[in-house]
Design an enzyme around this catalytic site. Sequence first.
Site, PDB file in Angstrom:
ATOM      1  NE  ARG A 171      31.167 -19.532 -13.061  1.00  0.00           N
ATOM      2  CZ  ARG A 171      31.829 -19.770 -12.288  1.00  0.00           C
ATOM      3  NH1 ARG A 171      32.976 -18.979 -12.731  1.00  0.00           N
ATOM      4  NH2 ARG A 171      31.796 -21.128 -11.650  1.00  0.00           N
ATOM      5  CB  SER A 248      24.455 -23.209 -14.285  1.00  0.00           C
ATOM      6  OG  SER A 248      25.200 -23.779 -13.709  1.00  0.00           O
ATOM      7  CD  GLU A 344      26.225 -19.692 -14.839  1.00  0.00           C
ATOM      8  OE1 GLU A 344      26.117 -19.289 -13.912  1.00  0.00           O
ATOM      9  OE2 GLU A 344      26.146 -19.899 -15.797  1.00  0.00           O
TER      10      GLU A 344
HETATM   11  P1  NAP Z   1      29.561 -27.610  -7.201  1.00  0.00           P
HETATM   12  O1  NAP Z   1      30.718 -28.313  -7.552  1.00  0.00           O
HETATM   13  O2  NAP Z   1      28.096 -28.742  -6.755  1.00  0.00           O
HETATM   14  O3  NAP Z   1      29.923 -26.460  -6.203  1.00  0.00           O
HETATM   15  C1  NAP Z   1      28.414 -25.896  -6.101  1.00  0.00           C
HETATM   16  C2  NAP Z   1      29.251 -25.040  -5.394  1.00  0.00           C
HETATM   17  O4  NAP Z   1      29.776 -24.569  -4.916  1.00  0.00           O
HETATM   18  C3  NAP Z   1      29.870 -24.057  -6.691  1.00  0.00           C
HETATM   19  O5  NAP Z   1      29.752 -22.492  -5.571  1.00  0.00           O
HETATM   20  C4  NAP Z   1      30.709 -24.001  -6.255  1.00  0.00           C
HETATM   21  O6  NAP Z   1      31.789 -22.247  -6.749  1.00  0.00           O
HETATM   22  C5  NAP Z   1      30.761 -24.343  -4.866  1.00  0.00           C
HETATM   23  N1  NAP Z   1      32.134 -24.997  -3.841  1.00  0.00           N
HETATM   24  C6  NAP Z   1      31.698 -26.477  -4.332  1.00  0.00           C
HETATM   25  N2  NAP Z   1      33.302 -26.895  -4.045  1.00  0.00           N
HETATM   26  C7  NAP Z   1      34.298 -26.302  -3.655  1.00  0.00           C
HETATM   27  C8  NAP Z   1      35.273 -25.842  -3.460  1.00  0.00           C
HETATM   28  N3  NAP Z   1      35.818 -27.142  -3.101  1.00  0.00           N
HETATM   29  N4  NAP Z   1      35.950 -24.548  -3.053  1.00  0.00           N
HETATM   30  C9  NAP Z   1      35.053 -23.404  -3.338  1.00  0.00           C
HETATM   31  N5  NAP Z   1      33.818 -23.045  -3.569  1.00  0.00           N
HETATM   32  C10 NAP Z   1      33.255 -24.839  -3.965  1.00  0.00           C
HETATM   33  O7  NAP Z   1      28.692 -27.612  -8.782  1.00  0.00           O
HETATM   34  P2  NAP Z   1      27.857 -28.210  -9.828  1.00  0.00           P
HETATM   35  O8  NAP Z   1      27.059 -27.412 -10.308  1.00  0.00           O
HETATM   36  O9  NAP Z   1      28.506 -28.973 -10.081  1.00  0.00           O
HETATM   37  O10 NAP Z   1      29.355 -27.244 -10.880  1.00  0.00           O
HETATM   38  C11 NAP Z   1      30.433 -27.974 -11.034  1.00  0.00           C
HETATM   39  C12 NAP Z   1      31.770 -26.563 -11.815  1.00  0.00           C
HETATM   40  O11 NAP Z   1      31.120 -26.106 -12.828  1.00  0.00           O
HETATM   41  C13 NAP Z   1      31.902 -25.534 -10.608  1.00  0.00           C
HETATM   42  O12 NAP Z   1      32.398 -24.894 -10.180  1.00  0.00           O
HETATM   43  C14 NAP Z   1      30.369 -24.583 -10.828  1.00  0.00           C
HETATM   44  O13 NAP Z   1      30.701 -22.920 -10.690  1.00  0.00           O
HETATM   45  C15 NAP Z   1      31.104 -24.245 -13.022  1.00  0.00           C
HETATM   46  N6  NAP Z   1      29.962 -24.307 -13.565  1.00  0.00           N
HETATM   47  C16 NAP Z   1      30.417 -23.141 -14.682  1.00  0.00           C
HETATM   48  C17 NAP Z   1      29.633 -22.876 -15.345  1.00  0.00           C
HETATM   49  C18 NAP Z   1      29.664 -21.727 -15.823  1.00  0.00           C
HETATM   50  O14 NAP Z   1      30.732 -20.834 -15.909  1.00  0.00           O
HETATM   51  N7  NAP Z   1      28.589 -21.177 -16.764  1.00  0.00           N
HETATM   52  C19 NAP Z   1      28.118 -23.221 -15.170  1.00  0.00           C
HETATM   53  C20 NAP Z   1      28.150 -24.443 -14.640  1.00  0.00           C
HETATM   54  C21 NAP Z   1      28.606 -25.287 -14.087  1.00  0.00           C
HETATM   55  P3  NAP Z   1      31.982 -22.325  -8.047  1.00  0.00           P
HETATM   56  O15 NAP Z   1      31.398 -21.991  -8.433  1.00  0.00           O
HETATM   57  O16 NAP Z   1      33.059 -20.745  -7.521  1.00  0.00           O
HETATM   58  O17 NAP Z   1      32.859 -23.513  -8.660  1.00  0.00           O
END
Ligand code: NAP
Length: 348
Positions: A171, A248, A344
């Site tokens: 990010r 987020s 963020e």
């Molecule tokens: P989530 O899937 O519940 O995951 C929560 C956390 O666990 C995140 O830090 C995610 O890493 C990590 N995680 C989950 N499964 C993983 C795996 N198999 N391997 C490695 N790391 C894992 O997250 P959520 O809040 O529902 O969001 C879904 C996705 O959207 C996530 O990837 C999140 O980062 C992304 N997102 C991105 C933004 C942005 O770019 N600004 C905003 C909102 C959500 P990661 O964060 O590395 O994926």
Amino acid sequence: MHAADLPDFVEREANLAKRNTLGLPAHAALYARITSVEQLAALADFYAPGDCRFFVLGGGSNLVLSGDFDGLVLHMAMSGRALVGEDADAWYVRAGAGENWHDFVQWTLAQGWPGLENLSLIPGTVGAAPIQNIGAYGLEAGDRFHALTAFDMQRGESVRFDRAGCRFGYRDSVFKQEGWHLDGRFVITDVTFRLPKHWQPLTGYADIAKELAAQAIEEADARQIADAVIAVRQSKLPDPAEIPNTGSFFHNPVVAAATAEQLLAAYPNLPHYPQADGGVKLAAGWLIDQAGWKGKDLGPVGMYEKQALVLVNRGGATGADVLALMQAVQRDVQEKFGVELTPEPVFL
Ligand code: NAP
């Protein structure tokens, strides 16, 4: 800057309430909707570092407006998307900075160019995507990035940034590291992505795997992955048109391995993901939930009931309300886990 001489397309005292997805009230002293490089060139004549604050606005989906802004808002509305090249390994696809990100991703898929499907439904614009290197479900914009064009307001010319020049991180990119984006010096005007012909699905994240399994899809194509991502996101994340939010609100923190071990001893259910650099990534949403903030409000703002990582405006909130909740959540997570949460969104 001599405001009296500004080009005609610059508006004064513009209302930003509808230009930020948190719906916070604020005005910009000066505001310009940018649809061409020529407009930026005209404004570059007025650029003097420290003289006027410039702020580059995309979809306003990662923005907290603390109050009125006394500078010039450049609202990027540059459009256009096209295939600009092709080789044995990839399609090269360019889009204007003001294009809606999700629409762009869906368009690439409709053309038969896979590669961005995991990033479906992320709010914001194409131009904002490289700044914070948006990512989801194991894929980052930087993974598919080829190059971008930015207008240098200081020198009055367009410059090209390749992948190395963007210094992508989690990010993160050079535009955040150097603060260039905030002082308005480099304004991203278009971005080119490299979409792989030898595509491999990325379906490792539990939410996506579960969604595909529920539909009995074994070997998902890019369209099916996009649909799964859309379904998962819609089930967890509020639509800003209905409940104003910025997605987020906190970064997922990365802590030292020893810290993660201590936390795991106390909280065996703590979701944790070891990183290549030895650190361990924690889920900020889980920490916020455990600190008691999931579905809890402070004044007119709250942490969303279906996903504790999302700060929502229940109606009538100001920037001060958002700051108060942010600090309360940070304090409680720090007290309970000893982990610092960093926000963020960009604060203006
Ligand atoms: P989530 O899937 O519940 O995951 C929560 C956390 O666990 C995140 O830090 C995610 O890493 C990590 N995680 C989950 N499964 C993983 C795996 N198999 N391997 C490695 N790391 C894992 O997250 P959520 O809040 O529902 O969001 C879904 C996705 O959207 C996530 O990837 C999140 O980062 C992304 N997102 C991105 C933004 C942005 O770019 N600004 C905003 C909102 C959500 P990661 O964060 O590395 O994926």
